[in-house]
Design a protein around this motif. Structure first.
Motif: not given
Length: 302
Positions: A32-38, A48-50, A65-67, A93-95
């Motif tokens: 997804p687009v937002i993962q590229y941005v993150v 160190d975080g988004v 973004f949750h496991v 990812l630290p989101v």
């Protein structure tokens, strides 16, 4: 420091698709687009975080973004180890998330993240409908900030003279370069000292041909200014208005980038073009993409 990604918009340009799927989760190839941005936001070593500024109406972004251990186990049981690893990596990812409950503009969206920032540190802002595949734009912006004592830095790119009235244009002068020591004027790698921000000027009034491309590295003072910023264009709280006020107190610089360095996903046509561009650049996808496209379509594109 943190990076802020505003993602609370309704995605009306993509309706009806975005009735059920947030536009930030629309895929470019299989991601997804937002993962590229993150991932781009996390590239500078300082980050160190988004913080994703989300809408309560789009819980799917948080779920992504949750496991999801159960889903991963199912994939692994079916021999899909690569896919399970990719899903786990995205969920790790630290989101973190905050909410913009009313559409009051980009400045308001950024302000919604203020409580999640350390008050004395600068922060990045990355617009979510544009990403840079090699993830180096923000890294270079951080370098420019270090060169100038931690000043705010924005990414800008040249636009043809007949299009300046569509964009926010910077005023200022070229004061150096990054990387290519011969970069001057409006060439890639040039560094400008910003003296003003002009919204959609007439071509004859434009102080330059450089527009902001959606990447900001901002002083913590900007967040304080946003807290007292009144409505501007469209009755919304505009980030550029707070940045204009910042110029009365602090220096600001701009790094000239190649507009083709990033990928636009802000409209259906741009999103489709970005998928094509990324497919052609991916060794695993290129031949399949060209085969699916067909000779007739390739000839039409030429």
């Amino acid at each position: 420091m943190k990076a802020i990604i505003p993602a609370a918009g309704l995605g009306t340009r993509f309706l009806p698709a975005t009735k059920g799927t947030p536009k930030e989760l629309l895929p470019v190839l299989s991601k997804p687009v937002i993962q590229y941005v993150v991932e781009e936001a996390l590239e500078p070593e300082e980050v160190d975080g988004v913080i994703v500024v989300n809408s309560p109406e789009k819980p799917q972004i948080e779920s992504y973004f949750h496991v999801d251990g159960g889903f991963e186990e199912t994939l692994r049981a079916r021999g899909k180890e690569k896919e399970a690893d990719e899903i786990h990596a995205a969920g790790s990812l630290p989101v973190s998330f905050c909410y913009q409950r009313e559409a009051k503009g980009l400045g308001h969206a950024v302000l919604c993240a203020s409580r999640m920032l350390r008050g004395d540190e600068p922060f990045f802002v990355l617009l979510g409908d544009y990403f840079v595949p090699d993830r180096q734009m923000c890294v270079r912006m951080a370098e420019v900030s270090k060169m100038h004592g931690g000043a705010s830095v924005i990414a800008v790119a040249p636009v043809p003279e007949d299009q300046v009235s569509r964009y926010g244009i910077i005023a200022g002068e070229c004061v150096g370069s990054l990387g290519d020591k011969n970069a001057t004027g409006e060439k890639e790698g040039a560094v400008w000292k910003v003296t003003g921000l002009v919204e959609k000027p007439a071509p004859e009034d434009a102080p330059s041909h450089l527009f902001i491309v959606g990447r900001y590295l901002l002083s913590p003072r900007v967040m304080e200014l946003l807290a007292t910023q009144g409505p501007g264009a469209g009755g919304e709280i505009q980030l550029t208005d707070a940045m204009q006020r910042l110029l009365a107190e602090e220096e600001m610089y701009a790094l000239v980038v190649d507009p083709a360095e990033g990928c636009d996903t802000g409209t259906p046509a741009a999103w489709a073009a970005t998928n094509a561009r990324m497919a052609l650049a991916d060794p695993d996808s290129r031949d399949l993409f060209l085969e699916a496209l067909g000779n007739k379509a390739i000839e039409q594109l030429r």
